[in-house]
Design a protein around this motif. Structure first.
Motif, mmCIF file in Angstrom:
data_model
loop_
_atom_site.group_PDB
_atom_site.id
_atom_site.type_symbol
_atom_site.label_atom_id
_atom_site.label_comp_id
_atom_site.label_asym_id
_atom_site.label_seq_id
_atom_site.Cartn_x
_atom_site.Cartn_y
_atom_site.Cartn_z
ATOM 1 N N LYS A 10 2.194 8.905 -11.026
ATOM 2 C CA LYS A 10 1.049 8.760 -10.138
ATOM 3 C C LYS A 10 1.513 8.286 -8.750
ATOM 4 N N VAL A 11 1.033 8.935 -7.701
ATOM 5 C CA VAL A 11 1.366 8.457 -6.355
ATOM 6 C C VAL A 11 0.248 7.524 -5.895
ATOM 7 N N TYR A 12 0.578 6.627 -4.997
ATOM 8 C CA TYR A 12 -0.452 5.756 -4.431
ATOM 9 C C TYR A 12 -1.540 6.616 -3.802
ATOM 10 N N PRO A 13 -2.808 6.293 -4.041
ATOM 11 C CA PRO A 13 -3.895 7.088 -3.457
ATOM 12 C C PRO A 13 -3.846 7.099 -1.925
ATOM 13 N N GLU A 14 -3.253 6.059 -1.343
ATOM 14 C CA GLU A 14 -3.134 5.998 0.131
ATOM 15 C C GLU A 14 -2.276 7.127 0.681
ATOM 16 N N VAL A 15 -1.475 7.749 -0.196
ATOM 17 C CA VAL A 15 -0.598 8.834 0.257
ATOM 18 C C VAL A 15 -1.405 9.925 0.963
ATOM 19 N N ARG A 16 -2.626 10.121 0.489
ATOM 20 C CA ARG A 16 -3.492 11.128 1.100
ATOM 21 C C ARG A 16 -3.710 10.849 2.599
ATOM 22 N N THR A 17 -3.997 9.608 2.927
ATOM 23 C CA THR A 17 -4.171 9.235 4.336
ATOM 24 C C THR A 17 -2.848 9.308 5.093
ATOM 25 N N TYR A 18 -1.778 8.807 4.450
ATOM 26 C CA TYR A 18 -0.471 8.832 5.115
ATOM 27 C C TYR A 18 -0.095 10.259 5.501
ATOM 28 N N LEU A 19 -0.445 11.210 4.621
ATOM 29 C CA LEU A 19 -0.084 12.609 4.885
ATOM 30 C C LEU A 19 -0.769 13.124 6.154
ATOM 31 N N THR A 20 -2.049 12.866 6.281
ATOM 32 C CA THR A 20 -2.733 13.353 7.486
ATOM 33 C C THR A 20 -2.255 12.576 8.718
ATOM 34 N N ASP A 21 -1.954 11.282 8.525
ATOM 35 C CA ASP A 21 -1.410 10.513 9.650
ATOM 36 C C ASP A 21 -0.079 11.105 10.113
ATOM 37 N N ALA A 22 0.755 11.485 9.146
ATOM 38 C CA ALA A 22 2.062 12.081 9.487
ATOM 39 C C ALA A 22 1.853 13.324 10.342
ATOM 40 N N TYR A 23 0.894 14.117 9.954
ATOM 41 C CA TYR A 23 0.579 15.340 10.708
ATOM 42 C C TYR A 23 0.105 14.958 12.116
ATOM 43 N N ASP A 24 -0.863 14.044 12.157
ATOM 44 C CA ASP A 24 -1.455 13.662 13.443
ATOM 45 C C ASP A 24 -0.441 13.000 14.388
ATOM 46 N N PRO A 236 16.719 15.667 7.110
ATOM 47 C CA PRO A 236 16.245 14.964 5.917
ATOM 48 C C PRO A 236 14.765 15.253 5.633
ATOM 49 N N ASN A 237 14.290 14.667 4.567
ATOM 50 C CA ASN A 237 12.884 14.780 4.184
ATOM 51 C C ASN A 237 12.075 13.781 5.032
ATOM 52 N N VAL A 238 11.840 14.161 6.277
ATOM 53 C CA VAL A 238 11.193 13.257 7.233
ATOM 54 C C VAL A 238 9.812 12.819 6.732
ATOM 55 N N LEU A 239 9.080 13.760 6.150
ATOM 56 C CA LEU A 239 7.741 13.430 5.657
ATOM 57 C C LEU A 239 7.803 12.304 4.633
ATOM 58 N N ASN A 240 8.727 12.443 3.665
ATOM 59 C CA ASN A 240 8.804 11.434 2.617
ATOM 60 C C ASN A 240 9.310 10.097 3.159
ATOM 61 N N ILE A 241 10.203 10.160 4.141
ATOM 62 C CA ILE A 241 10.683 8.917 4.762
ATOM 63 C C ILE A 241 9.499 8.230 5.465
ATOM 64 N N TYR A 242 8.647 9.034 6.062
ATOM 65 C CA TYR A 242 7.441 8.488 6.695
ATOM 66 C C TYR A 242 6.518 7.858 5.643
ATOM 67 N N LEU A 243 6.313 8.548 4.540
ATOM 68 C CA LEU A 243 5.464 8.010 3.466
ATOM 69 C C LEU A 243 6.031 6.681 2.957
ATOM 70 N N LEU A 244 7.347 6.646 2.842
ATOM 71 C CA LEU A 244 8.017 5.430 2.373
ATOM 72 C C LEU A 244 7.741 4.270 3.332
ATOM 73 N N LYS A 245 7.814 4.545 4.612
ATOM 74 C CA LYS A 245 7.556 3.506 5.610
ATOM 75 C C LYS A 245 6.145 2.955 5.453
ATOM 76 N N ARG A 246 5.175 3.855 5.378
ATOM 77 C CA ARG A 246 3.783 3.424 5.286
ATOM 78 C C ARG A 246 3.520 2.653 3.994
#
Ligand code: PLP
Length: 353
Positions: A10-24, A236-246
């Motif tokens: 299970k991923v943290y539900p916040e990942v959904r927000t982090y994903l759109t933030d990464a895009y934005d 690298p997997n920049v998206l995942n590194i971003y998710l990790l930070k958040r």
């Protein structure tokens, strides 16, 4: 769907927000040699050290998987052999991978219900790396911090590498007692797969420089040289590194997470000890994993439980390796809520008590 699978989990539900933030925030197309990435990478290294109690002088690297870490360590830190102590599938796989690159690698298998046998070890002085799995995801066992300390005291001059894939970011590991620790993020980190974190002591880097193995894109010395500027050898997997930070920023310190997980593990073991036809696979409480609970029953019952659970939108972990058919596994990871375990317990009480 309630997801108790021990990885991917299970991923943290916040990942959904982090994903759109990464895009934005324009993270998805940012160049990995640019300032935006370097700032991100520096911030993650800072947070991971602070939140997970990684010693300040350890070096942190990004890889893509725990499997890649196995290979990096063998190719860059051994010229002759490593020594592998294991009691389950992941530890054994690590040993097999090492043997493909260094045929002289040695292994010692021990009983899943016994502590790692530090006193019985006979590791020759030309061994360059001692390897073990802190939390063996396949059978739900763990190596205690006392055992890790004893191993450290017995073989002080040899580098020690620890696979902590299913415990890092869940337990308050004492990293100072071993040189190398690594984990991929699809277990206790509660993130999607495709990134791993590798932490190395100063003397690990010293040794890597001595060997100076540079034949691979992921040779440890080259990774080290790039990471001096918070960069990687490849895109690298920049998206995942971003998710990790958040995720790290939003989570409490590891000490707190460890307390909560330890209590919940205790509770789950007590719960699964009350049934007549199923029981925790590991009887020795001293070596029971806090983050992966393996429960044993007859093949027929295991099959029934898994099917019925799925029917109720509950995903349990399959058994693994030698325990594939007569066990199921339950992840006790930080991203899973207490309420979800209460629902799981109601399911078992309703159908199997
Ligand atoms: C899941 C797991 C691995 C493999 O991780 P990948 O990221 O798929 O390479 C290795 N070791 C342990 C202990 C694991 O639980």
């Amino acid at each position: 769907m309630l997801n108790f699978y021990p990885g991917p989990s299970k991923v943290y539900p916040e990942v959904r927000t982090y994903l759109t933030d990464a895009y934005d925030e324009g993270m998805l197309g940012t160049p990995h040699r640019g300032e935006q990435f370097v700032q991100l990478s520096r911030a993650v290294v800072g947070s991971i050290k602070r939140k997970l109690n990684i010693p300040q002088d350890y070096y942190v690297f990004f890889a893509t998987s725990a499997t890649e870490c196995w290979e990096i360590l063998t190719q860059s830190l051994t010229t002759k052999k490593s020594f592998h102590i294991y009691n389950g599938s992941f530890g054994e796989k690590w040993y097999q991978y090492a043997k493909k690159l260094r045929p002289n690698a040695e292994g010692l298998q021990y009983d899943a219900n016994e502590p790692l046998p530090v006193e019985q070890l006979n590791i020759s002085s030309d061994t360059e790396l001692i390897c073990f799995t802190q939390n063996e995801t396949s059978n739900g066992t763990q190596v205690s911090s006392t055992t890790i300390l004893n191993l450290h005291n017995r073989y002080r001059s040899t580098l020690t590498a620890v696979d902590a894939t299913s415990s890092m970011a869940g337990l308050n590991l004492k990293l100072i007692k071993a040189d190398i620790w690594f984990a991929s993020v699809q277990k206790c980190f509660g993130l999607p797969a495709g990134l791993a974190v590798l932490a190395c002591s100063p003397r690990t880097i010293f040794r890597a420089k001595q060997i100076n193995e540079r034949a691979h894109y992921n040779s440890l010395v080259t990774m080290y040289e790039k990471m001096l500027n918070y960069q990687t050898t490849h895109t690298p997997n920049v998206l995942n590194i971003y998710l990790l930070k958040r995720m790290l920023e939003d989570r409490p310190f590891i000490k707190q997470i460890d307390l909560e997980l330890s209590d919940r593990a205790q509770d789950l073991y007590t719960f699964f000890s009350q049934f007549t036809d199923m029981k925790p696979l590991i009887e020795n409480e001293e070596v029971r994993s806090k983050t992966v609970i393996a429960v044993q029953a007859s093949e027929r019952l295991v099959d029934d439980i898994k099917k019925r659970a799925l029917h109720h939108n509950i995903r349990l972990g399959n058994g693994y390796g030698a325990w594939a058919r007569n066990t199921f596994r339950i992840a006790n990871f930080p991203a899973i809520l207490n309420e979800e375990y209460e629902e799981l317990k109601r399911f078992f009480l309703h159908y199997y008590a």
